[in-house]
Enzyme design. Structure first.
Site, short mmCIF file in Angstrom:
data_model
loop_
_atom_site.label_atom_id
_atom_site.label_comp_id
_atom_site.label_asym_id
_atom_site.label_seq_id
_atom_site.Cartn_x
_atom_site.Cartn_y
_atom_site.Cartn_z
NE ARG A 179 34.36 14.09 36.10
CZ ARG A 179 33.25 14.45 35.44
NH1 ARG A 179 33.05 15.70 35.07
NH2 ARG A 179 32.33 13.56 35.13
CG HIS A 185 31.51 17.74 38.57
ND1 HIS A 185 32.59 18.47 38.14
CD2 HIS A 185 30.82 18.54 39.42
CE1 HIS A 185 32.56 19.67 38.70
NE2 HIS A 185 31.49 19.73 39.48
CE1 TYR A 214 29.26 13.66 32.58
CE2 TYR A 214 27.36 13.64 34.04
CZ TYR A 214 28.72 13.83 33.84
OH TYR A 214 29.53 14.17 34.89
C1 LIG Z 1 31.07 30.82 38.81
C2 LIG Z 1 30.56 29.43 38.84
N1 LIG Z 1 29.71 29.02 37.89
C3 LIG Z 1 29.23 27.75 37.90
C4 LIG Z 1 29.62 26.87 38.88
C5 LIG Z 1 29.10 25.44 38.89
N2 LIG Z 1 30.18 24.54 38.49
C6 LIG Z 1 30.86 23.84 39.40
S1 LIG Z 1 32.04 22.90 38.71
C7 LIG Z 1 31.64 23.41 37.16
C8 LIG Z 1 32.37 22.89 35.96
C9 LIG Z 1 33.83 23.20 35.99
O1 LIG Z 1 34.47 22.52 34.95
P1 LIG Z 1 36.02 22.65 34.75
O2 LIG Z 1 36.43 24.06 34.84
O3 LIG Z 1 36.37 21.92 33.51
O4 LIG Z 1 36.63 21.90 36.05
P2 LIG Z 1 36.53 20.37 36.45
O5 LIG Z 1 35.37 20.26 37.41
O6 LIG Z 1 36.32 19.57 35.23
O7 LIG Z 1 37.80 20.05 37.13
C10 LIG Z 1 30.59 24.31 37.20
C11 LIG Z 1 29.98 24.94 36.02
C12 LIG Z 1 30.53 27.34 39.86
N3 LIG Z 1 30.97 26.55 40.83
N4 LIG Z 1 30.98 28.61 39.81
#
Ligand SMILES: Cc1ncc(C[n+]2csc(CCOP(=O)(O)OP(=O)(O)O)c2C)c(N)n1
Ligand SMILES: [Mg+2]
Length: 388
Positions: A272, A276, A285
């Site tokens: 990425r 985020h 971080y």
């Molecule tokens: C069920 C749920 N739990 C927590 C969140 C908060 N949240 C949004 S993005 C994220 C991290 C996701 O990481 P990843 O699966 O690696 O995807 P990336 O954003 O890196 O593409 C979290 C915990 C959410 N959107 N939905």
């Protein structure tokens, strides 16, 4: 006796057999310097296809940067940049059959959806908070972006199962992040798809981070792909910034699924490059050296190098494509911002099938007046206000 299990010496000393052995292969065909492994590249992408996918990468990278600016200038709510992950999105989706197979996305593979016909301004509308961005046009085979992490994989397993039951030769591609593989939904979807032998390809975009949680803390497994082993599913790790590798692995997985061979798992190792979302500041971080190293593996740079080395690309072509990208993106933004305002009554019209109950009718009608909260029939509100 040392190590884990030292306390259970009785088992430790018993003669043991190997119950199961497995390995995870890693596939890279185009390295970060733009060098191609010709043997592995055989029967993958033609020059024309690489050129066209590269142009898409340039255009959608530009759209991504513009979406970021829209948010910063108050014209969009939030936006998760896709920057750096374009090859993983395009290479996988290019292997699927447009209008036949079905894409079930997360939110970091916009280019895959565009390739399968989603008008790009739908994504902008979504992030502008306009529900019409989620109203997927007829004939475009995808679900809306999934913001709850992980839920979409269950939908994907279900759609794939339906294809199998109906004996339709169609497959589902579902996208999710490394962090999503820590969710219960992931495991349920993997197990369900596997036990039903549903034609579903699970595509993990391992971009090394789940917001501020690095992959090493997120999980103890060395690869994400090895999680597939537990579900009796073929799994592979590929260089996610390499169109050739991503395409080849997807092609194999889709061919297998279409032939009745069940689901597969592909881990695309990528990064990425941006924060985020626009609500995040990754500088707080992430080590800038790590980001710097991954900029060197950027899919846009490496595919450009490759095309240049074959005499298929040069500075003039790049300048012309950048110019084209600007025009296309400005049209996309115009389409999103130029959409007519939704009616206030839409919330009633589209959430209720049939005749609205009297109370909702009253709410709908008073919402349209300038005397909201002062309507004589809203006695309770007036009394409440008088108490203070
Ligand atoms: C069920 C749920 N739990 C927590 C969140 C908060 N949240 C949004 S993005 C994220 C991290 C996701 O990481 P990843 O699966 O690696 O995807 P990336 O954003 O890196 O593409 C979290 C915990 C959410 N959107 N939905
Ligand atoms: Mg991630």
């Amino acid at each position: 006796m040392t190590g884990r299990g030292a306390h259970s010496g009785i088992y430790w000393d018993m003669p043991r057999k190997t119950a199961y052995e497995a390995k995870i292969e890693y596939l890279q065909i185009l390295d970060e310097h733009g060098n191609l492994d010709k043997t592995l590249a055989k029967d993958t992408l033609t020059d024309e296809e690489v050129l066209s996918l590269f142009e898409s990468m340039v255009i959608y990278r530009h759209l991504d940067e513009v979406a970021f600016k829209l948010q910063r200038s108050g014209r969009m709510g939030t936006y998760p940049q896709n920057k750096g992950q374009e090859a993983a999105a395009l290479g996988t989706a290019f292997a699927a059959k447009k209008g036949v197979d079905f894409l079930v996305p997360c939110y970091r593979e916009n280019a895959a959806l565009f390739l399968h016909g989603l008008p790009p301004h739908y994504i902008l509308l979504h992030w502008m908070g306009d529900e019409r961005g989620n109203q997927i046009p007829q004939g475009v085979n995808c679900t809306p972006l999934s913001i709850p992490i992980g839920t979409q994989m269950l939908h994907a397993a279900g759609i794939a199962w339906a294809y199998k039951i109906r004996k339709e030769p169609r497959c589902v591609l579902t996208y999710f992040g490394d962090g999503a593989t820590s969710e219960g939904d992931f495991h349920e979807a993997m197990n369900f798809a596997s036990t039903q032998q549903a034609p579903c390809v699970f595509i993990c975009q391992n971009n090394q981070w789940a917001i501020s949680v690095p992959r090493e803390i997120q999980m103890n497994s060395e690869t994400v792909a090895q999680k597939a082993i537990a579900y009796g599913m073929p799994g592979i790790q590929v260089d996610g910034n390499d169109l050739f590798a991503v395409y080849k692995a997807s092609r194999e997985a889709l061919d297998r699924a279409r032939a009745g061979g069940g689901p597969s798992f592909i881990e695309g190792v990528t990064y990425r490059l941006a924060d985020h979302t626009t609500a995040d500041d990754a500088k707080r971080y992430r080590d800038p050296k790590e980001v710097e190293a991954w900029i060197g593996k950027d899919p846009v740079i490496r595919h450009r190098k490759y095309l240049e080395s074959k005499g298929l690309w040069n500075a003039e072509k790049q300048a012309a494509t950048d110019e084209r990208a600007k025009k296309i993106v400005s049209e996309i933004v115009k389409a999103a911002e130029g959409i007519e305002k939704p009616l206030v009554t839409d919330i009633f019209n589209y959430t209720f099938a049939g005749e609205l109950p009297a109370e909702l009718k009253r709410q709908r009608d008073t919402m349209q007046t300038h005397s909201l909260g002062q309507d004589p029939s809203q006695v309770g509100l007036q009394q409440g206000a008088a108490m203070h």
